[in-house]
Design a protein around this motif. Structure first.
Motif, PDB file in Angstrom:
ATOM      1  N   ASN A  92     -21.248  24.911  14.416  1.00 24.94           N
ATOM      2  CA  ASN A  92     -21.065  24.109  15.501  1.00 24.94           C
ATOM      3  C   ASN A  92     -21.757  23.084  16.127  1.00 24.94           C
ATOM      4  OD1 ASN A  92     -20.989  25.979  16.737  1.00 24.94           O
ATOM      5  ND2 ASN A  92     -18.523  25.731  17.866  1.00 24.94           N
ATOM      6  N   GLN A  93     -23.235  23.442  15.156  1.00 25.61           N
ATOM      7  CA  GLN A  93     -24.283  23.288  16.095  1.00 25.61           C
ATOM      8  C   GLN A  93     -23.786  21.149  16.341  1.00 25.61           C
ATOM      9  OE1 GLN A  93     -26.945  21.152  15.189  1.00 25.61           O
ATOM     10  NE2 GLN A  93     -27.753  21.148  16.863  1.00 25.61           N
ATOM     11  N   ARG A  94     -24.308  20.444  17.565  1.00 27.37           N
ATOM     12  CA  ARG A  94     -23.864  19.466  17.259  1.00 27.37           C
ATOM     13  C   ARG A  94     -25.686  19.107  18.460  1.00 27.37           C
ATOM     14  NH1 ARG A  94     -18.545  21.045  18.617  1.00 27.37           N
ATOM     15  NH2 ARG A  94     -17.787  19.216  17.106  1.00 27.37           N
ATOM     16  N   ILE A  95     -25.642  18.079  17.909  1.00 30.27           N
ATOM     17  CA  ILE A  95     -26.932  17.389  18.753  1.00 30.27           C
ATOM     18  C   ILE A  95     -26.560  15.871  20.286  1.00 30.27           C
ATOM     19  CG2 ILE A  95     -28.275  15.042  18.836  1.00 30.27           C
ATOM     20  CD1 ILE A  95     -29.079  17.724  17.441  1.00 30.27           C
ATOM     21  N   TRP A  96     -26.736  16.997  21.395  1.00 35.86           N
ATOM     22  CA  TRP A  96     -26.614  16.597  23.191  1.00 35.86           C
ATOM     23  C   TRP A  96     -26.735  14.409  22.832  1.00 35.86           C
ATOM     24  CZ3 TRP A  96     -30.360  14.857  26.648  1.00 35.86           C
ATOM     25  CH2 TRP A  96     -30.404  14.722  27.527  1.00 35.86           C
ATOM     26  N   GLY A  97     -25.713  13.624  23.441  1.00 36.41           N
ATOM     27  CA  GLY A  97     -25.609  12.131  23.253  1.00 36.41           C
ATOM     28  C   GLY A  97     -25.917  11.537  22.297  1.00 36.41           C
ATOM     29  N   TYR A  98     -25.754  12.747  20.853  1.00 34.38           N
ATOM     30  CA  TYR A  98     -25.348  12.000  19.644  1.00 34.38           C
ATOM     31  C   TYR A  98     -24.247  12.061  18.975  1.00 34.38           C
ATOM     32  CZ  TYR A  98     -26.081  10.513  14.226  1.00 34.38           C
ATOM     33  OH  TYR A  98     -25.689   9.281  13.201  1.00 34.38           O
ATOM     34  N   GLU A  99     -23.851  13.739  19.220  1.00 35.43           N
ATOM     35  CA  GLU A  99     -22.270  14.134  18.824  1.00 35.43           C
ATOM     36  C   GLU A  99     -21.587  14.567  19.852  1.00 35.43           C
ATOM     37  OE1 GLU A  99     -24.862  16.489  16.497  1.00 35.43           O
ATOM     38  OE2 GLU A  99     -23.414  16.274  14.649  1.00 35.43           O
ATOM     39  N   THR A 100     -22.233  14.690  21.051  1.00 34.02           N
ATOM     40  CA  THR A 100     -21.581  15.043  22.384  1.00 34.02           C
ATOM     41  C   THR A 100     -21.711  14.159  23.364  1.00 34.02           C
ATOM     42  OG1 THR A 100     -23.171  15.319  23.882  1.00 34.02           O
ATOM     43  CG2 THR A 100     -22.357  17.231  21.967  1.00 34.02           C
ATOM     44  N   ASN A 101     -20.505  14.047  23.936  1.00 34.10           N
ATOM     45  CA  ASN A 101     -21.008  12.513  25.389  1.00 34.10           C
ATOM     46  C   ASN A 101     -21.961  13.587  26.749  1.00 34.10           C
ATOM     47  OD1 ASN A 101     -19.799  10.350  27.086  1.00 34.10           O
ATOM     48  ND2 ASN A 101     -17.714  10.419  26.384  1.00 34.10           N
ATOM     49  N   PHE A 102     -22.127  12.374  27.590  1.00 35.60           N
ATOM     50  CA  PHE A 102     -22.778  12.754  28.804  1.00 35.60           C
ATOM     51  C   PHE A 102     -24.700  12.488  28.512  1.00 35.60           C
ATOM     52  CE2 PHE A 102     -18.090  15.022  28.925  1.00 35.60           C
ATOM     53  CZ  PHE A 102     -17.951  14.177  29.542  1.00 35.60           C
ATOM     54  N   GLY A 103     -24.931  11.830  27.836  1.00 38.63           N
ATOM     55  CA  GLY A 103     -26.320  11.838  27.035  1.00 38.63           C
ATOM     56  C   GLY A 103     -27.185  11.637  27.574  1.00 38.63           C
ATOM     57  N   GLY A 104     -28.303  11.145  27.993  1.00 40.05           N
ATOM     58  CA  GLY A 104     -29.931  11.179  28.958  1.00 40.05           C
ATOM     59  C   GLY A 104     -29.607   9.821  29.172  1.00 40.05           C
ATOM     60  N   LEU A 105     -29.176   8.399  28.387  1.00 43.04           N
ATOM     61  CA  LEU A 105     -29.854   7.505  29.273  1.00 43.04           C
ATOM     62  C   LEU A 105     -28.606   7.023  30.001  1.00 43.04           C
ATOM     63  CD1 LEU A 105     -30.324   5.763  25.129  1.00 43.04           C
ATOM     64  CD2 LEU A 105     -31.988   6.161  26.999  1.00 43.04           C
ATOM     65  N   ALA A 106     -28.882   7.341  31.088  1.00 41.68           N
ATOM     66  CA  ALA A 106     -28.769   7.110  31.907  1.00 41.68           C
ATOM     67  C   ALA A 106     -28.715   7.855  33.539  1.00 41.68           C
ATOM     68  CB  ALA A 106     -27.063   8.510  32.285  1.00 41.68           C
TER      69      ALA A 106
END
Ligand code: NAP
Length: 442
Positions: free
Chosen positions: A163-177
């Protein structure tokens, strides 16, 4: 957010930062679930990130025990934000819903909005109760490998985790913020000689190229290897080029303009191919390859370096893949992390098996690889490839530029940093590195 920015800029201690109240909502670039079908029937090139990427307030999520809240000073545009914003190849709200079913904490991610972005540089404001190695006040960059460390499959190479995921793509709360909430095993020390925006552009692309070329999990390049690099001034290509030069390899760099070729020459690359000037037509039409064009391309490479590539750094996908599989020498490794121009790939298998080649699929990097790649940046051995800087409000325009290949290197985005040029603490190393830090700046 002003009190946080003032405290960071005035050098407040970690204890002081830990006392500052965190707002209930924060400014973020996000896409909306209600708009995920807005591009149905529209051609890829006509899907406009400026329409689907919104910048506005979203609620601050609760902090899990293994996480940190980071004040984001700067972020960057990656191609995955283009994919999220054009809802291709799939809308990312499906993966968020699946993540939401994994646990109580994971449920936070399943929202009618998604804060996008997979890079950040900033300052830790809070850490969860289970965190040992990081504290408020730490200056960090964030890598995007989001791993569930309670899953046994994550404990060899975490990129192999089920269940590896990419933060800000397959998860919420990404870095453009202005804020982000990340697992602490995504944190890396910020290279002290870099500005916030220079520090923010590296983690995703630099780590990806490190795994593809340097790591045992990728092509494990050795001295003298001839490495064909597609898109050699693009996000991942610009780091790949530096790894080949650093590691004693021989880069053969493909780009699409004289200006890009010139950037490569200033970096010390001798073998450059301008694909636009050469006008390769690997496909006669949508269904028919032109093998004579693969041969012409191969001859151009031989004319430049006297031999065929040992390694091909492949990511354009459908438009180039057959040529990439053809031009490598006997025993060559083709390492691929993407398929920008189309993911249904075709190639002539005879040139693969009869010439005993290897094809390696590669995806981002595990924590160790990301750490090593960041260490090379911190030591001034690999440099950021920042070309332009946009404000957070202009995220849509910045993504549009990347979508249409109007950029070089990486586009940085200022979040809480009011102006560019802030955040440097090691001026001595910065001065020593001189022009290396600015080669891609427009
Ligand atoms: P980028 O900054 O847009 O650079 C890609 C470069 O590829 C462009 O500058 C362009 O260079 C070249 N290119 C584009 N279309 C091409 C085509 N049809 N034929 C030949 N060259 C072409 O993007 P990036 O950040 O380097 O990312 C590249 C791809 O890798 C994207 O699909 C991205 O999603 C993927 N990626 C995957 C991972 C992963 O972990 N799996 C990580 C990072 C990126 P010229 O026009 O100068 O030739």
């Amino acid at each position: 957010m002003e009190h946080i920015v003032e405290a960071i800029e005035s050098g407040a201690s970690g204890d002081d930062l830990a006392q500052l109240p965190i707002p209930h909502e924060y400014r973020a670039a996000h896409v909306l679930k209600s708009e995920q079908d807005m591009w149905v029937g529209v051609a890829s090139a006509d899907k406009d990130p400026r329409r689907s990427l919104h910048v506005g307030p979203v609620p601050t999520p609760q902090l899990a025990p293994d996480e940190a809240v980071v004040a984001v000073m700067a972020s960057s545009i990656n191609f995955n934000t283009v994919w999220s914003s054009i809802f291709e190849p799939v809308s990312t709200f499906g993966p968020l819903a699946r993540l939401g079913r994994e646990s109580e904490w994971a449920r936070r991610h399943d929202q009618p909005y998604q804060v996008v972005g997979s890079d950040a540089a900033g300052v830790v404001l809070r850490v969860g109760a289970a965190v040992r190695n990081w504290s408020p006040g730490d200056r960090v960059t964030v890598h995007c490998n989001y791993v569930d460390d309670q899953d046994q499959t994550s404990h060899d190479d975490s990129m192999m985790a089920n269940n590896q995921r990419i933060w800000g793509y397959e998860t919420n709360f990404g870095g453009l913020a202005d804020l982000t909430v990340v697992k602490v095993n995504q944190l890396l020390p910020k290279p002290a000689h870099l500005t916030w925006e220079e520090a923010a552009v590296n983690a995703l692309c630099n780590s990806t190229s490190y795994r593809m070329l340097v790591s045992r999990n990728g092509a494990a390049m050795k001295q003298g290897d001839v490495v064909l690099i597609w898109g050699a001034t693009g996000g991942i290509g610009a780091y790949a080029t530096q790894y080949v030069l650093n590691g004693g390899g021989i880069p053969v760099c493909v780009v699409s303009s004289a200006d890009k070729a010139e950037i490569l020459r200033t970096m010390g690359v001798e073998a450059v191919i301008d694909r636009r000037a050469a006008d390769y037509r690997f496909w006669k039409d949508e269904h028919t390859h032109d093998e004579s064009e693969w041969r012409r391309f191969g001859k151009d490479i031989r004319d430049l370096v006297g031999e065929d590539p040992d390694i091909v750094f492949e990511h354009p996908g459908r438009s180039t893949f057959a040529a990439s599989m053809y031009v490598g020498k006997r025993g060559a490794t083709v390492v691929s992390c993407a398929a920008t121009s189309g993911f249904m790939l075709e190639f002539d298998n005879r040139y693969f098996w009869m010439r005993l080649k290897r094809l390696i699929g590669s995806h981002f990097a595990n924590y160790k690889e990301a750490w090593e790649a960041n260490r090379l940046i911190a030591k001034g051995m690999i440099h950021p490839v920042l070309s332009q800087i946009f404000s957070l409000e202009q995220t849509g325009e910045a993504a549009y530029q990347v979508h249409h290949n109007l950029h070089e290197g990486k586009i940085g985005v200022l979040c809480l940093a009011a102006t560019e040029g802030l955040g440097v603490t090691d001026h001595e190393l910065r001065d020593k590195l001189g022009d290396n830090l600015h080669r891609f700046r427009r």
